[in-house]
Structures are given as C-alpha cells and as structure tokens.
Design an enzyme around this catalytic site. Structure first.
Site, PDB file in Angstrom:
ATOM      1  N   CYS A   1      14.306  69.241  70.050  1.00 19.89           N
ATOM      2  CA  CYS A   1      15.528  67.839  70.829  1.00 19.89           C
ATOM      3  C   CYS A   1      16.766  66.989  70.498  1.00 19.89           C
ATOM      4  O   CYS A   1      17.109  67.322  69.501  1.00 19.89           O
ATOM      5  CB  CYS A   1      14.369  67.386  71.639  1.00 19.89           C
ATOM      6  SG  CYS A   1      12.472  67.714  71.730  1.00 19.89           S
TER       7      CYS A   1
ATOM      8  N   ARG B   1      20.898  73.003  66.567  1.00 20.22           N
ATOM      9  CA  ARG B   1      19.318  72.281  66.300  1.00 20.22           C
ATOM     10  C   ARG B   1      18.275  73.412  67.161  1.00 20.22           C
ATOM     11  O   ARG B   1      17.378  73.249  66.583  1.00 20.22           O
ATOM     12  CB  ARG B   1      19.303  70.781  66.825  1.00 20.22           C
ATOM     13  CG  ARG B   1      20.373  70.125  65.898  1.00 20.22           C
ATOM     14  CD  ARG B   1      20.091  68.848  66.646  1.00 20.22           C
ATOM     15  NE  ARG B   1      18.902  67.953  65.922  1.00 20.22           N
ATOM     16  CZ  ARG B   1      18.943  67.413  64.956  1.00 20.22           C
ATOM     17  NH1 ARG B   1      20.440  67.202  64.200  1.00 20.22           N
ATOM     18  NH2 ARG B   1      17.705  67.094  64.620  1.00 20.22           N
TER      19      ARG B   1
ATOM     20  N   TRP C   1      13.836  70.963  73.123  1.00 20.73           N
ATOM     21  CA  TRP C   1      12.962  72.104  72.638  1.00 20.73           C
ATOM     22  C   TRP C   1      11.664  71.984  73.470  1.00 20.73           C
ATOM     23  O   TRP C   1      10.546  70.594  72.459  1.00 20.73           O
ATOM     24  CB  TRP C   1      13.085  71.892  71.056  1.00 20.73           C
ATOM     25  CG  TRP C   1      12.060  73.068  70.403  1.00 20.73           C
ATOM     26  CD1 TRP C   1      13.597  74.471  70.718  1.00 20.73           C
ATOM     27  CD2 TRP C   1      11.433  72.843  69.960  1.00 20.73           C
ATOM     28  NE1 TRP C   1      12.151  74.967  69.372  1.00 20.73           N
ATOM     29  CE2 TRP C   1      11.888  74.243  68.938  1.00 20.73           C
ATOM     30  CE3 TRP C   1      10.691  72.140  69.082  1.00 20.73           C
ATOM     31  CZ2 TRP C   1      10.039  75.257  68.155  1.00 20.73           C
ATOM     32  CZ3 TRP C   1       9.021  72.621  68.278  1.00 20.73           C
ATOM     33  CH2 TRP C   1       9.661  74.143  68.213  1.00 20.73           C
TER      34      TRP C   1
ATOM     35  N   ASN D   1      12.985  62.385  72.112  1.00 22.70           N
ATOM     36  CA  ASN D   1      13.025  63.260  70.791  1.00 22.70           C
ATOM     37  C   ASN D   1      11.498  62.703  70.235  1.00 22.70           C
ATOM     38  O   ASN D   1      10.877  61.838  70.176  1.00 22.70           O
ATOM     39  CB  ASN D   1      14.025  63.278  69.851  1.00 22.70           C
ATOM     40  CG  ASN D   1      14.904  64.218  70.092  1.00 22.70           C
ATOM     41  OD1 ASN D   1      15.103  64.574  71.833  1.00 22.70           O
ATOM     42  ND2 ASN D   1      16.115  63.799  69.961  1.00 22.70           N
ATOM     43  N   GLY D   2      10.859  64.036  69.564  1.00 21.93           N
ATOM     44  CA  GLY D   2       9.207  63.193  69.167  1.00 21.93           C
ATOM     45  C   GLY D   2       7.904  63.667  70.017  1.00 21.93           C
ATOM     46  O   GLY D   2       7.895  64.700  71.208  1.00 21.93           O
TER      47      GLY D   2
ATOM     48  N   GLU E   1      12.383  84.556  50.401  1.00 21.48           N
ATOM     49  CA  GLU E   1      12.802  84.279  51.671  1.00 21.48           C
ATOM     50  C   GLU E   1      13.853  85.335  52.009  1.00 21.48           C
ATOM     51  O   GLU E   1      14.005  85.225  53.464  1.00 21.48           O
ATOM     52  CB  GLU E   1      14.504  83.350  50.162  1.00 21.48           C
ATOM     53  CG  GLU E   1      16.085  82.737  51.207  1.00 21.48           C
ATOM     54  CD  GLU E   1      15.420  81.744  52.335  1.00 21.48           C
ATOM     55  OE1 GLU E   1      14.170  81.852  52.247  1.00 21.48           O
ATOM     56  OE2 GLU E   1      16.462  81.703  52.799  1.00 21.48           O
TER      57      GLU E   1
ATOM     58  N   LYS F   1      14.512  85.476  56.071  1.00 23.26           N
ATOM     59  CA  LYS F   1      15.916  85.605  56.651  1.00 23.26           C
ATOM     60  C   LYS F   1      15.576  86.540  58.049  1.00 23.26           C
ATOM     61  O   LYS F   1      16.652  86.395  58.971  1.00 23.26           O
ATOM     62  CB  LYS F   1      16.695  85.613  55.754  1.00 23.26           C
ATOM     63  CG  LYS F   1      18.029  84.962  54.992  1.00 23.26           C
ATOM     64  CD  LYS F   1      17.948  83.694  55.822  1.00 23.26           C
ATOM     65  CE  LYS F   1      16.935  82.445  56.278  1.00 23.26           C
ATOM     66  NZ  LYS F   1      16.903  81.463  54.831  1.00 23.26           N
TER      67      LYS F   1
ATOM     68  N   GLU G   1      13.826  85.709  61.013  1.00 25.57           N
ATOM     69  CA  GLU G   1      13.916  84.537  61.472  1.00 25.57           C
ATOM     70  C   GLU G   1      15.010  84.953  62.900  1.00 25.57           C
ATOM     71  O   GLU G   1      15.064  84.262  63.728  1.00 25.57           O
ATOM     72  CB  GLU G   1      13.867  83.079  61.460  1.00 25.57           C
ATOM     73  CG  GLU G   1      14.717  83.199  59.800  1.00 25.57           C
ATOM     74  CD  GLU G   1      15.485  81.787  59.266  1.00 25.57           C
ATOM     75  OE1 GLU G   1      15.204  81.112  59.806  1.00 25.57           O
ATOM     76  OE2 GLU G   1      16.561  81.755  58.330  1.00 25.57           O
TER      77      GLU G   1
ATOM     78  N   HIS H   1      -2.546  95.167  45.102  1.00 29.03           N
ATOM     79  CA  HIS H   1      -3.232  95.732  45.749  1.00 29.03           C
ATOM     80  C   HIS H   1      -3.403  94.766  47.603  1.00 29.03           C
ATOM     81  O   HIS H   1      -4.324  93.709  47.689  1.00 29.03           O
ATOM     82  CB  HIS H   1      -3.506  93.451  44.841  1.00 29.03           C
ATOM     83  CG  HIS H   1      -3.819  93.254  43.541  1.00 29.03           C
ATOM     84  ND1 HIS H   1      -4.462  93.815  42.614  1.00 29.03           N
ATOM     85  CD2 HIS H   1      -2.677  93.741  42.385  1.00 29.03           C
ATOM     86  CE1 HIS H   1      -3.891  94.125  41.845  1.00 29.03           C
ATOM     87  NE2 HIS H   1      -2.890  93.593  41.064  1.00 29.03           N
TER      88      HIS H   1
ATOM     89  N   LYS I   1      17.006  73.694  64.364  1.00 31.01           N
ATOM     90  CA  LYS I   1      17.428  73.634  62.533  1.00 31.01           C
ATOM     91  C   LYS I   1      17.611  72.668  61.983  1.00 31.01           C
ATOM     92  O   LYS I   1      16.462  72.362  60.894  1.00 31.01           O
ATOM     93  CB  LYS I   1      19.045  73.150  62.658  1.00 31.01           C
ATOM     94  CG  LYS I   1      19.644  73.099  62.071  1.00 31.01           C
ATOM     95  CD  LYS I   1      20.056  74.341  60.962  1.00 31.01           C
ATOM     96  CE  LYS I   1      20.368  73.920  59.496  1.00 31.01           C
ATOM     97  NZ  LYS I   1      20.185  75.290  58.517  1.00 31.01           N
TER      98      LYS I   1
HETATM   99  C1  F6R Z   1      14.985  78.965  57.666  1.00 34.96           C
HETATM  100  C2  F6R Z   1      14.719  77.666  57.452  1.00 34.96           C
HETATM  101  C3  F6R Z   1      14.221  76.622  57.650  1.00 34.96           C
HETATM  102  C4  F6R Z   1      13.912  75.433  56.833  1.00 34.96           C
HETATM  103  C5  F6R Z   1      12.872  73.951  57.236  1.00 34.96           C
HETATM  104  C6  F6R Z   1      12.953  73.257  56.263  1.00 34.96           C
HETATM  105  O1  F6R Z   1      16.052  79.901  57.658  1.00 34.96           O
HETATM  106  O2  F6R Z   1      16.451  76.859  57.442  1.00 34.96           O
HETATM  107  O3  F6R Z   1      12.665  77.452  57.149  1.00 34.96           O
HETATM  108  O4  F6R Z   1      14.239  75.668  55.951  1.00 34.96           O
HETATM  109  O5  F6R Z   1      12.326  74.144  58.652  1.00 34.96           O
HETATM  110  O6  F6R Z   1      14.066  72.616  57.018  1.00 34.96           O
HETATM  111  P1  F6R Z   1      15.145  70.956  55.688  1.00 34.96           P
HETATM  112  O7  F6R Z   1      15.251  72.485  54.695  1.00 34.96           O
HETATM  113  O8  F6R Z   1      15.676  70.795  57.184  1.00 34.96           O
HETATM  114  O9  F6R Z   1      13.595  70.739  55.880  1.00 34.96           O
END
Ligand code: F6R
Length: 612
Positions: free
Chosen positions: A2, A27, A74, A98-99, A485, A489, A492, A508, A607
């Site tokens: 949000c 975000r 959100w 927010n929250g 990672e 990527k 997501e 395994h 984000k």
């Molecule tokens: C994936 C991504 C998320 C963030 C996670 C933590 O591409 O960006 O997995 O890494 O939400 O966010 P931060 O780093 O802001 O604590």
C-alpha cells in the site's frame, strides 16, 4: 504494498495526488483511490486496477480540492474491490491506511454495537468510524486521533482529513513508514518520499509513535500529546533519478546500471586497493569483540546473506548463520553475546526483518547481553538504518522494478567489504589477501559490462523457455544461492515454476523431475567444484534434460545437442556470484517480456513488504 499520498495546499492538489500515486505504482497494488475536501464535502473516487483507471475517473468527475488523501491498496483484509479501496469514510472523516490493524474485529464489533454500518471488509474502516466517534466528545481533530491511536493494535501509518477542518491533515506513524514533504505554503505526506519529489526535496522523517498536524504553513509533531522537534532533511538530487530513460522496463535499466552501482558502492570503502581508514571506523571496537555473525533477511536479500555466510566463514573464520526473517522472529532463537546481527534489506522497511531486529535488540537488552547490530541497506533514511548501531549503504540508487537486481549485487559487494573490514580488524585476513580481493572488486564493473554483452544471446535462448511450465537452476558453493536467486527471479516475473538446488542434491530428489521438457540452468564458474558440477550435468543429460549453461569461458564446457552454453568472462571465485547474477537476471527478464507479463510490477507482489 500500500502507498499513501496526502497534502494541504492553496492550489488544487488533485494532480499532485495522482502523480504521487503513479510514483508509488512500483511498490505493487491492486486498487487506488483519493478523497478531496472541498466546500465542506468529501469528494471521493476509487477504482480497481491501475492508477490510470482512477486518473480517468477523476478527470471525468473533475473533482478538485486543496486538502486531500490518496492511496494505492494491496489487499490484505478483503478482496481488491472498489468498496474495499481507500480512502474510507465515516461521515465527515476520511482515512487512508498502510499496514494492519490486528484488533480490528473486536473494534468493529464495538462500533457495530454503537450503530456504525460497515461498507467494506477492510480493517481500515474501523479507524474512520473510531475518529468519527471520538469527534462527538472531542471537538478537535488532532485530539480525536490521539484518543483513537492507543486503541489500535498492529503496525500502521495513517492519513486523516475531516470536512470540519478544511486546512488540516493529520498523519500517524506507528510501525509503517511515513514522511512529511515540506513545501512553501503547502505540505504533504507520503509513505515513500519518491512520491513527493515533483513537489519538494525537503523531508521530515516521522518516527514511531509520532502524530503530526499539517496545515499549509505549519507542521507540528507530537508524541504522547507533547510537541517534539523533528529535523528537516534535504534530499540528495541523485535520488530523484528514477525514470526508465531509454529502457523498456525499470528492471532492464537496473540490470544495466549494475556496473555504475557497484563502482559507487565500493568507492565509499576503498582507497586504491586498501580499505579506507575511515571506513566503518566507529564500528572497529565492536568488530574486535564479535565472535559470530547472524544475518537476517527476506527473499533476494536472504540469498545475498547466504553468500555472505560462505564468505564470512571462508575468509574471516567467523561462524556465520543466515536465516529468513519470518522464521527467525518466531522461533525464539537463542541470543548469544558478542554476536553481530546483520539485517540485509533493499528497502530497510521489510516488516519481518524489522521485527526480527527489534525483538533481538529487546531480548538482548532484557538479558543484559552485549550485541552489535548492522543494516546493509539501499535507503539511507529507512527504519532499519535508524535502528541499528552501524549501517552500510548499497549505493545503487532507487530500485523501482519489483524484482531486485542492482540492490542484490551491491549487497554482495557491501558484504565483501564488511568481511574484509572485520577480517582486518581481527587480523584474520592478511593485507595481501585484502589487496588481492579489492583489486578484483575494482574490475567488477568492467566484467559486468562484458557479461552484459551476452544479452542478445540470452534473449535468443529465452525463446526456448516461453512455453515451459517448470525450470531447475543448479549451482554449487556460492553459486547455490545464485541458483535460488535465478529461480526466484524467473518465477516472480515470468510466472514459470522454478526451483533452485545445490547441484549435489540432484540425486536426492529433484532428478526425478528431469525429462525432455525440463530446462535446467547451470551456473558453472571455473572453481574447485567444476568437475563435480560437470558430473551433475551428465546426470541431467542422461535423463533427457535440456541444459542452459552459464559457463566460465575457460571451463571447457561447449555447445552440443541439448546443451546451450553462454560464455561468461573468467573471474575469481570471490567475484563469481556477482557476475553470474547478471545472466540469470537477463534470462528471467527476457522470458517474462516474451510471455507478456507485467515485468516491473508482477502480479500479487509488492516492492516493499511492510506488512507480514
Ligand atoms: C525479489 C525481491 C524480494 C525482496 C524481499 C526483501 O526480487 O525483491 O524477494 O528481496 O521482499 O525485501 P528487502 O530487501 O527490501 O528487505
């Protein structure tokens, strides 16, 4: 997640609110709304979907006002519908939030008993009704809000307006970020300063428990009813550099910004091939005494932490644990004296990481244990930076794409700098080793540039993933977290199911998944594990799997039937995880674009994850 924007001005702020919401789009959100106070009325528009839908509605209704609040939602409580979108109204009062209000059900029951009708399924609506109720006995908006706040449990930020107070905007910060943008004859609030950059570069960062009253000319901040001073900070102009430029997506731009981001990040710590004498100078005493390191992070930042663990133990000899914050915070971990707790976070606001930090500090204080805390973060003004003893910034510039790229590789660079510093202070790493690694670090930007030259080839290979449903990523040593990672990527942003594995784990379990429809991405730097990795590749090929190998140019791995090789410049083991991040980022990016997904704002994701 949000987003909040609000303002009080002499001019109409409709367009400022819409522009602010657009700047918060990165975000993640699923609906948007705004409310303006005009001639004793609240004028509200809300729409499901993009801010563009709200913008169109606002243009059609032509609503204007010089006091207002706006929000991107959100969904947490209730589906993404127009009724659930913010602002929520109770008579004369409108609220954005927010929250999460954890005790909303209890409050809702009480309010319903008083005769309030709820028009949404959100937790937020209780706040609007509570303020409305408080105003019956307290004829002052600020006082009414001060009366309501102690009733709310949870972590939240609020923006509140009242038609009876057409020149006042009330802001509350309690566990969720909120800044005040200081203008000339106008003032604003937002959950993210980026939203307000078109109108100001002067900000007040509210602290937990702050309640602020903004008018056009004044800003007052209160804690427990008492006025407090909060400094105004002027923002560095470079932070406003948040446009896509010639790139099609923020993510691609951010991938290409990595050479510069790494250069900036290491420049803060290195003087030639030595660590600067003033680098983390204040932390030296703590570093001398630490006996172990505990890294706490989420998502991509957690993967950076995993690599940090390999490096910490191999280079400095310090035991290092790394854990996902959402697990760490709830499993009552033993707090050990003389531990350095390192939070890694792009945003510095991730709810689980922040809560884990706060719990750790609290429990250490209760037991009288001496610990040190540090944040590795991309946002200098974030909560985590403010709440830890020390911090190291990744100087990556704003990262707008939801999928983290340049923040990740700069986190790795910063982790290495931290390890070298600790190793130096504890005399665990020789000056020669420090010189060897720092020399290589200076080469990183150029090696990334060379690696980016593979972009077209990776685009060509990504066409072979478009129709796939599943994918495996394999690596060993510090490439294991890069495999995780890479899988994160890909899933997501392209929505293809992907898993990352330590290649040695193949037998395994995951080998059972391999057939001729399963692409397997291999990360193959030239290191001590290369021969073992080659055996793992054979195992995949023998089961009909198709290999996509990002391999050191001197690895001897060649193109052949169902084995596609992209040559990566030869680098030392220490730099390999940074360099091998780049091809997996490009692969995910191109697959996502070809599949037509919303690359910068993938579905269901945000984000900055400021709620649990
Ligand atoms: C994936 C991504 C998320 C963030 C996670 C933590 O591409 O960006 O997995 O890494 O939400 O966010 P931060 O780093 O802001 O604590």
């Amino acid at each position: 997640m949000c987003g909040i924007v609000g303002g009080v001005a002499e001019r109409s702020i409709t367009n400022i609110l819409i522009e602010g919401l657009k700047r918060l789009e990165y975000r993640g959100y699923d609906s948007a709304g705004l409310a303006l106070v005009d001639h004793g009325q609240i004028l509200r528009e809300r729409r499901v979907g993009k801010v563009a839908n709200l913008e169109q509605a606002v243009e059609e209704s032509a609503i204007v006002g010089s006091l207002g609040i706006a929000h991107t939602r959100w969904a947490t409580h209730g589906k993404p519908t127009e009724n659930n979108a913010h602002p929520h109204i109770s008579g004369r009062v409108a609220v954005v939030h927010n929250g999460i209000i954890e005790n909303y059900q209890e409050l809702k029951d009480d309010l319903e008993a008083l005769g309030y009708n709820f028009t949404s399924q959100t937790d937020t609506e209780v706040v609007a009704h509570l303020v409305h109720e408080a105003l019956k006995s307290t004829p002052d908006l600020l006082k009414a809000v001060e009366q309501v706040v102690p009733q709310l449990k949870g972590a939240y930020a609020l923006g509140i307006v009242d038609t009876e107070y057409p020149d006042e905007l009330i802001a509350v910060r309690e566990g969720s970020p909120l800044v005040i943008g200081v203008g000339i004859g106008e003032n604003f609030i937002s959950s993210d300063q980026l939203a307000l950059l078109p109108v100001t570069n002067r900000f007040i960062y509210l602290e937990e428990g702050d309640i602020a009253r903004l008018t056009r000319e004044t800003i007052e901040v209160f804690v427990n009813g008492q006025p407090v001073e909060r400094p105004i900070k002027e923002l560095d102009a470079t932070i406003s550099n948040a446009t896509k430029g010639e790139f099609k997506h923020y993510m691609l731009k951010e991938i290409y910004e990595q050479p510069e981001a790494i250069q900036q990040t290491i420049s803060q710590a290195l003087n030639g091939n030595a660590l600067r004498t003033d680098f983390l100078e204040n932390a030296e005493v703590d570093f001398k005494n630490i006996k172990q390191v505990q890294i706490i992070a989420c998502g991509t930042s957690y993967h950076a932490g995993m690599i940090g663990k390999y490096w910490f133990e191999q280079l400095s000899g310090l035991p290092c644990q790394v854990e996902i914050a959402s697990e760490y915070r709830y499993r009552s971990p033993v707090i050990v004296a003389d531990t350095l707790y390192v939070c890694i976070s792009q945003s510095g606001e991730t709810a689980d990481t922040l809560a884990a930090l706060r719990d750790t500090k609290k429990r250490a204080a209760e037991k009288g244990l001496n610990i040190s805390t540090m944040t590795i973060c991309n946002v200098a003004t974030s909560s985590m930076v403010r709440e830890t003893n020390h911090h190291l910034l990744t100087l990556a510039g704003p990262e707008i794409g939801v999928a983290s790229t340049k923040a990740f590789t700069t986190q790795l660079a910063v982790l290495m700098l931290l390890i070298l510093k600790i190793g130096q202070v504890k005399q665990a790493i020789s000056p020669e080793k420090i010189e060897e690694i720092t020399t290589e670090m200076w080469h990183t930007p150029k090696v990334i540039l060379d690696t980016l030259q593979n972009d077209k080839e990776i685009l060509r290979l990504s066409e072979l993933f478009v129709e796939k449903q599943h994918c495996l990523f394999l690596g060993r040593g510090t490439e294991f977290p890069i495999a995780l990672e890479g899988a994160l990527k890909l899933k997501e942003i392209s929505y293809i199911h992907a898993e990352g594995y330590a290649a040695g784990e193949l037998k395994h379990g995951p080998l059972a998944l391999v057939d001729n429809d399963m692409p397997v991405v291999i990360l193959a730097p030239k290191d001590d594990m290369l021969d073992k990795l080659k055996s793992n590749m054979e195992e995949v090929q023998a089961r009909g799997g198709e290999l996509f190998v990002f391999a050191d140019e001197n690895s001897g791995i060649k193109n052949k039937d169902r084995q596609h090789v992209v040559n990566v410049p030869s680098v030392s083991t220490w730099l390999a995880p940074i360099i091998y991040s780049v091809p997996v980022q490009l692969l995910s990016y191109h697959v996502a674009v070809l599949r037509g997904t919303d690359v910068d704002q993938p579905r269901n994701l945000a984000k900055s994850v400021t709620v649990e």
